[in-house]
Design an enzyme around this catalytic site. Structure first.
Site, PDB file in Angstrom:
ATOM      1  N   ARG A   1       0.811  -1.148   0.034  1.00 48.83           N
ATOM      2  CA  ARG A   1       0.086  -0.067  -0.046  1.00 48.83           C
ATOM      3  C   ARG A   1       0.977   1.268  -0.063  1.00 48.83           C
ATOM      4  O   ARG A   1       1.685   1.341   1.033  1.00 48.83           O
ATOM      5  CB  ARG A   1      -0.746   0.118   1.324  1.00 48.83           C
ATOM      6  CG  ARG A   1      -1.590   1.123   1.453  1.00 48.83           C
ATOM      7  CD  ARG A   1      -2.692   1.183   2.489  1.00 48.83           C
ATOM      8  NE  ARG A   1      -3.739   0.648   1.914  1.00 48.83           N
ATOM      9  CZ  ARG A   1      -5.129   0.614   2.369  1.00 48.83           C
ATOM     10  NH1 ARG A   1      -5.416   1.336   3.633  1.00 48.83           N
ATOM     11  NH2 ARG A   1      -6.006  -0.374   1.769  1.00 48.83           N
TER      12      ARG A   1
ATOM     13  N   HIS B   1      -7.204   0.924  -6.576  1.00 48.11           N
ATOM     14  CA  HIS B   1      -7.657  -0.046  -5.395  1.00 48.11           C
ATOM     15  C   HIS B   1      -8.229  -1.445  -6.033  1.00 48.11           C
ATOM     16  O   HIS B   1      -9.347  -1.601  -5.643  1.00 48.11           O
ATOM     17  CB  HIS B   1      -8.394   0.659  -4.147  1.00 48.11           C
ATOM     18  CG  HIS B   1      -8.278  -0.069  -2.939  1.00 48.11           C
ATOM     19  ND1 HIS B   1      -7.645  -1.017  -2.579  1.00 48.11           N
ATOM     20  CD2 HIS B   1      -8.995   0.308  -1.909  1.00 48.11           C
ATOM     21  CE1 HIS B   1      -7.907  -1.273  -1.106  1.00 48.11           C
ATOM     22  NE2 HIS B   1      -8.629  -0.586  -0.877  1.00 48.11           N
TER      23      HIS B   1
ATOM     24  N   GLN C   1     -10.211  -3.837  -3.669  1.00 46.90           N
ATOM     25  CA  GLN C   1     -11.404  -3.320  -3.252  1.00 46.90           C
ATOM     26  C   GLN C   1     -12.545  -3.693  -4.264  1.00 46.90           C
ATOM     27  O   GLN C   1     -13.598  -4.231  -3.788  1.00 46.90           O
ATOM     28  CB  GLN C   1     -11.383  -1.873  -3.100  1.00 46.90           C
ATOM     29  CG  GLN C   1     -12.728  -1.212  -2.366  1.00 46.90           C
ATOM     30  CD  GLN C   1     -12.734  -1.899  -1.130  1.00 46.90           C
ATOM     31  OE1 GLN C   1     -12.048  -1.744  -0.024  1.00 46.90           O
ATOM     32  NE2 GLN C   1     -14.066  -2.305  -0.705  1.00 46.90           N
TER      33      GLN C   1
ATOM     34  N   ASP D   1     -17.346   7.185  -1.628  1.00 51.14           N
ATOM     35  CA  ASP D   1     -15.950   6.950  -0.733  1.00 51.14           C
ATOM     36  C   ASP D   1     -15.806   8.428  -0.077  1.00 51.14           C
ATOM     37  O   ASP D   1     -16.371   9.409  -0.364  1.00 51.14           O
ATOM     38  CB  ASP D   1     -14.698   6.612  -1.564  1.00 51.14           C
ATOM     39  CG  ASP D   1     -13.694   6.114  -1.003  1.00 51.14           C
ATOM     40  OD1 ASP D   1     -13.341   6.030   0.455  1.00 51.14           O
ATOM     41  OD2 ASP D   1     -12.678   6.019  -1.543  1.00 51.14           O
TER      42      ASP D   1
ATOM     43  N   CYS E   1     -16.522   1.322   0.453  1.00 53.06           N
ATOM     44  CA  CYS E   1     -15.031   0.757   0.801  1.00 53.06           C
ATOM     45  C   CYS E   1     -14.810   0.656   2.074  1.00 53.06           C
ATOM     46  O   CYS E   1     -13.952  -0.070   2.578  1.00 53.06           O
ATOM     47  CB  CYS E   1     -14.044   1.158  -0.163  1.00 53.06           C
ATOM     48  SG  CYS E   1     -13.251   2.879   0.292  1.00 53.06           S
TER      49      CYS E   1
ATOM     50  N   ARG F   1     -13.521  -8.943   1.193  1.00 51.33           N
ATOM     51  CA  ARG F   1     -12.205  -8.719   0.739  1.00 51.33           C
ATOM     52  C   ARG F   1     -11.235  -9.837   1.429  1.00 51.33           C
ATOM     53  O   ARG F   1     -10.256 -10.318   0.683  1.00 51.33           O
ATOM     54  CB  ARG F   1     -11.784  -7.678   1.932  1.00 51.33           C
ATOM     55  CG  ARG F   1     -12.082  -6.247   1.293  1.00 51.33           C
ATOM     56  CD  ARG F   1     -11.597  -5.671   0.086  1.00 51.33           C
ATOM     57  NE  ARG F   1     -10.132  -5.546   0.098  1.00 51.33           N
ATOM     58  CZ  ARG F   1      -9.484  -4.592   0.675  1.00 51.33           C
ATOM     59  NH1 ARG F   1     -10.073  -3.439   1.010  1.00 51.33           N
ATOM     60  NH2 ARG F   1      -8.160  -4.556   0.559  1.00 51.33           N
TER      61      ARG F   1
HETATM   62  N1  NVA Z   1      -9.962   6.612  -1.277  1.00 50.10           N
HETATM   63  C1  NVA Z   1      -9.564   6.266  -0.020  1.00 50.10           C
HETATM   64  C2  NVA Z   1      -9.808   4.687   0.104  1.00 50.10           C
HETATM   65  C3  NVA Z   1      -9.366   4.110   1.641  1.00 50.10           C
HETATM   66  C4  NVA Z   1      -9.670   2.956   1.555  1.00 50.10           C
HETATM   67  C5  NVA Z   1      -7.995   6.542   0.322  1.00 50.10           C
HETATM   68  O1  NVA Z   1      -7.386   6.417  -0.654  1.00 50.10           O
HETATM   69  O2  NVA Z   1      -7.632   7.141   1.423  1.00 50.10           O
HETATM   70  N1   CP Z   2     -11.130  -0.358   2.210  1.00 47.82           N
HETATM   71  C1   CP Z   2     -10.185  -0.561   2.740  1.00 47.82           C
HETATM   72  O1   CP Z   2      -8.982  -0.887   1.942  1.00 47.82           O
HETATM   73  O2   CP Z   2      -9.766  -0.128   4.170  1.00 47.82           O
HETATM   74  P1   CP Z   2      -8.398  -0.102   4.952  1.00 47.82           P
HETATM   75  O3   CP Z   2      -7.930   1.339   4.488  1.00 47.82           O
HETATM   76  O4   CP Z   2      -8.907  -0.175   6.197  1.00 47.82           O
HETATM   77  O5   CP Z   2      -7.562  -0.989   4.681  1.00 47.82           O
END
Ligand code: NVA
Ligand code: CP
Length: 306
Positions: free
Chosen positions: A104, A131, A134, A220, A260, A288
């Site tokens: 990540r 992502h 997801q 989101d 998500c 997931r």
């Molecule tokens: N769009 C959000 C998704 C978190 C799972 C982010 O990137 O923070």
């Molecule tokens: N939806 C998702 O990826 O959640 P986290 O940021 O908690 O991993």
């Protein structure tokens, strides 16, 4: 076996998704019956986090343990990466010690560079752009509740972020339509989304128009990780892009709601929607685990059934 990575949604074909979803159903069913399935004994997953996580961390870690393997979790600030070790060197070293890696991070280019130097499969656990795990879970969840997603309309309300971009890639592969409504200045950038075929995507200035007749409504957070400095400005710009009950009434009567997570009730979604009868967010989060177990099995063992 050919080395494969999963860096964005379009890295897999529809046929591969059909296979991974068939494995997901089988793996999930065994899990629900408390029947051990451990094809990955002695395999190790390394997870590298440059951003926060709850679901991604727990689902990958629990998933790998359930498949018989083990997990190492690295928060970059605790490692030499946090002191500037080049990503190419880190990839060469870690991939000699483990069997599969999930990352990540920030720019997609970082995970691409990492994968170029990795000897083992690399999975995108979220980047600024995409992502994919997801949306794999989300589409699996849609199919569980409603059957095929082909020809359906998915409405995305809010920021054209990593999750939105991934829905757009998925639309071409699964042949459904995405209606996107963002505030002015936050529109989808097709090149950043990695879509070259815009025939599955329509943009709307009015969120109420975007949601009309939708089979699935999803949103989101207004401020994704890494953009915290823009939070106040975004709260102002996005205030008319909250998914509330009035908006959901314009979708089909059997439309589902997904997010998500983590969610900000009272911002991108009203409490009555996320905690209401059309919301499937907890199934979405759980799935997931199951899709990622099937994904790791596929990347490490290939097709185990015909
Ligand atoms: N769009 C959000 C998704 C978190 C799972 C982010 O990137 O923070
Ligand atoms: N939806 C998702 O990826 O959640 P986290 O940021 O908690 O991993």
């Amino acid at each position: 076996m050919e080395l494969r990575h999963y860096l964005q949604f379009k890295d897999f074909t529809l046929d591969e998704y059909d296979y991974v979803f068939a494995r997901t159903r089988w793996i999930k069913d065994k899990f629900k019956r408390y029947e051990p399935y451990q094809p990955l004994v002695d395999r190790t997953l390394a997870m590298v986090f440059e951003k926060h996580s709850t679901r991604t961390r727990v689902s990958f870690e629990a998933g790998m343990n359930q498949l018989g393997g083990s997990v190492i979790t690295l928060m970059t600030r605790d490692t030499q990466m946090g002191r500037g070790e080049p990503i190419e060197d880190v990839a060469r070293v870690i991939s000699r010690m483990v069997d599969i890696i999930m990352i990540r991070t920030f720019e997609q280019r970082i995970i691409e560079r990492f994968s170029e130097y990795s000897r083992v499969p690399v999975i995108n656990g979220l980047t600024n752009e995409y992502h994919p795990c997801q949306i794999m879970g989300d589409i699996y969840t849609y199919i569980e509740h409603r059957g095929s997603i082909r020809g359906k309309t998915v409405t995305w309300i809010g920021d054209s972020n990593n999750v939105c971009n991934t829905w757009l890639q998925a639309a071409t592969i699964f042949d459904f339509n995405v209606h996107v409504s963002t505030p002015p200045g936050y529109e989808v950038e097709p090149e950043r989304a990695g879509i070259y075929d815009t025939s599955h995507f329509e943009s709307f200035t009015d969120p109420l128009e975007a949601v009309r007749g939708a089979d699935l409504v999803t949103t989101d957070v207004w401020t994704s990780m890494g953009m915290e400095a823009e939070d106040a400005e975004r709260k102002h710009d996005f205030e008319d892009w909250q998914v509330d009950a009035e908006m959901m009434r314009l979708a089909k009567s059997d439309a589902l709601f997904m997010h998500c997570l983590p969610a900000h009730r009272g911002e991108e979604v009203a409490t009555e929607v996320i905690d209401g009868p059309q919301s499937v967010v907890w199934d979405e989060a759980e799935n997931r685990l199951h899709v990622q177990k099937a994904l790791m099995e596929y990347l490490l063992l290939g097709r185990t059934i015909i």
